[in-house]
Write a protein that holds these residues in place. Structure first.
Motif, PDB file in Angstrom:
ATOM      1  N   UNK A 264     107.993  -1.912  98.844  1.00  0.00           N
ATOM      2  CA  UNK A 264     107.556  -2.870  97.822  1.00  0.00           C
ATOM      3  C   UNK A 264     107.304  -4.272  98.355  1.00  0.00           C
ATOM      4  N   UNK A 265     107.866  -4.624  99.502  1.00  0.00           N
ATOM      5  CA  UNK A 265     107.731  -5.991 100.007  1.00  0.00           C
ATOM      6  C   UNK A 265     106.984  -6.059 101.342  1.00  0.00           C
ATOM      7  N   UNK A 266     107.495  -5.363 102.335  1.00  0.00           N
ATOM      8  CA  UNK A 266     106.966  -5.539 103.689  1.00  0.00           C
ATOM      9  C   UNK A 266     105.579  -4.921 103.852  1.00  0.00           C
ATOM     10  N   UNK A 267     105.406  -3.687 103.405  1.00  0.00           N
ATOM     11  CA  UNK A 267     104.110  -3.021 103.605  1.00  0.00           C
ATOM     12  C   UNK A 267     102.980  -3.735 102.855  1.00  0.00           C
ATOM     13  N   UNK A 268     103.119  -4.079 101.544  1.00  0.00           N
ATOM     14  CA  UNK A 268     102.033  -4.843 100.892  1.00  0.00           C
ATOM     15  C   UNK A 268     101.760  -6.181 101.563  1.00  0.00           C
ATOM     16  N   UNK A 269     102.814  -6.871 101.995  1.00  0.00           N
ATOM     17  CA  UNK A 269     102.611  -8.150 102.669  1.00  0.00           C
ATOM     18  C   UNK A 269     101.829  -7.962 103.967  1.00  0.00           C
TER      19      UNK A 269
ATOM     20  N   UNK B  32     114.560   1.343 102.206  1.00  0.00           N
ATOM     21  CA  UNK B  32     113.248   1.939 101.947  1.00  0.00           C
ATOM     22  C   UNK B  32     112.548   1.284 100.767  1.00  0.00           C
ATOM     23  N   UNK B  33     113.290   0.974  99.709  1.00  0.00           N
ATOM     24  CA  UNK B  33     112.688   0.347  98.525  1.00  0.00           C
ATOM     25  C   UNK B  33     112.022  -0.972  98.875  1.00  0.00           C
TER      26      UNK B  33
END
Length: 481
Positions: A246-251, A241-242
């Protein structure tokens, strides 16, 4: 130096071995009486393996409980865990009467007993866990040794599916020195019992969770002999989830913004500046989040490939925008579109992206009073032919209504004739500017098709990426050991 006869040596060995096989009596049911008996019959024999005969193996039962998963270091390929290690063995022939000695169980110092040299083969660092100075001794001769162990063990980590990865790490327990004929390790609790107890007492709720556990026993054969070992396979799963937040959704958000930037008209909006800002923002985002990504030289995580492809598509869209903008404003200076490019893009790719080719315009520019002569030269005779409207539909043949010699030269007529030529030239220039040349129209159509093609590739990439990520996440979270 005192010489010892063989018969005396045999008598000494028999006496030592007989000490393990004989039950002892307590003078009173008090701790002092029990420890005096242990001091006389047991504590003086810490140098001997507690068996009746040298040929008898000592069976040691091993059980563990995973208390916490402290961390996983992908770079050094190590797993750090905190476990409870439980060893049980029996001192042959040792026993006492519970009523006579006053207790069934007593704790004795660890250094007063013979302790098996059980170790973990995957140890990478020194054990920094607190030391336990005592063990339990039962009246039946059973020894119960329970102690915490902080294990920093080597583990081959596969991070291709990061952050949805599942690791299988092994802890191998066995004697460091004694062969299997001397010390044999046995399995205590079952794998299911260890897993349930570990999940109940788990004290850490960090990045990793214990998903499964299995046990296997085997003998490690060497030239000198074989070692009895038991392996515990710890199956741990990462909580993703972290990294998703922090990585996939903003990208994915940045890629979506870049996707919708194709809807901006390049002729009226500086779309290249907008895309350049997105690329810089995405690069800064990757630099900031670089610490969250695992570092290893063996395999490249799939998420790193996803980020690289996303950045490559952003750069490709910027280059494509520069190309489209150049075509929009400089296509009139280009030569004709090559035939192969026209066929490939305008005939095939245009159909693929559902963008039919525009039909040629039937509009004709009419030049009134055309003349190739210089303005100073005048014709002596002007003939005007008028076509009757009915001749268009084929009712009557065209009739020449009037043909007369030109009137005498008049300055006003001459000025009107010049004005007509100027108006015709202006109209011709306006038509060329509004319609564009055939070459410019073809280049602009090529740019539109390429723009639409990259837009479709963006959509396909985002859809496939989302489906793959969601499928991997669901498959890993539905894992059952």
């Amino acid at each position: 130096m005192i010489a010892v006869k063989p018969c005396e040596l045999l008598l000494i060995c028999f006496t030592l071995l007989y000490g393990f096989g004989a039950a002892f009596n307590c003078t009173s049911p008090t701790p002092e009486a029990l420890f005096d008996a242990l001091e006389k019959n047991l504590f003086t024999k810490t140098l001997l393996r507690p068996v009746k005969s040298f040929s008898d193996p000592l069976n040691i039962t091993i059980s563990i409980t995973v208390v916490g998963i402290i961390g996983v270091d992908e770079k050094s390929q190590t797993l750090t865990t905190l476990i409870w290690q439980i060893l049980e063995w029996n001192i042959a022939g040792l026993s006492w009467d519970e009523k006579e000695c006053g207790t069934k169980r007593v704790s004795v110092p660890r250094d007063r007993l013979w302790i098996p040299d059980v170790h973990i083969a995957e140890f990478m660092e020194e054990d920094k866990s607190p030391k336990t100075p005592y063990v339990y001794l039962q009246n039946t001769g059973d020894v119960f040794d329970d102690k915490p162990v902080r294990v920093a063990s080597s583990c081959k980590l596969g991070i291709y599916t990061f952050p949805f990865d599942i690791q299988n790490c092994t802890l191998t327990f066995g004697s460091y020195l004694h062969f299997a004929v001397d010390v044999t390790v046995l399995r205590g609790a079952t794998a299911q019992e260890i897993l349930e107890e570990s999940q109940e007492v788990m004290e850490t709720n960090g990045e990793w969770e214990l998903a499964g556990l299995s046990i296997s026993t085997f003998n490690l054969a060497l030239e000198e002999g074989s070692y009895s070992e038991i392996k515990y396979h710890l199956i741990i799963k990462r909580r993703p989830l972290l990294y998703v937040v922090n990585l996939l959704i903003p990208s994915c958000f940045l890629i979506t913004v870049d996707l919708f930037s194709f809807l901006l008209p390049p002729a009226s909006v500086d779309r290249s500046s907008f895309k350049m800002t997105l690329i810089l923002g995405y690069t800064v985002f990757l630099l900031i989040m670089n610490d969250l990504l695992p570092v290893t030289g063996e395999t490249t995580p799939l998420i790193n490939v996803f980020f690289s492809i996303s950045l490559a598509l952003m750069v490709a869209s910027l280059l494509e925008t520069v190309f489209i903008t150049n075509i929009q404003f400089s296509s009139s200076q280009y030569s004709a579109v090559p035939n192969w490019l026209s066929v490939l893009v305008l005939r095939y790719l245009a159909v693929v992206v559902c963008l039919p080719r525009k039909k040629k315009s039937n509009k004709i520019t009419v030049n009134l009073n055309p003349s190739n002569k210089e303005p100073g030269m005048n014709s002596s005779i002007t003939s005007v032919s008028v076509i009757h409207p009915k001749s268009i539909f084929g009712d009557t043949p065209p009739v020449k209504l009037l043909e007369a010699p030109s009137p005498p030269q008049d300055p006003i007529v001459d000025e009107l004739r010049k004005l007509s030529k100027d108006l015709s030239a202006i109209r011709h220039q306006i038509d060329n500017h509004s319609q564009g040349s055939k070459t410019s129209q073809e280049w602009q159509m090529v740019g539109v098709v390429i723009d639409r093609l990259l837009f479709c590739l963006y959509i396909i990439f985002i859809v496939v990426s989302f489906i793959a990520i969601i499928s991997i996440w669901v498959w890993n979270n539905s894992y059952s050991p």
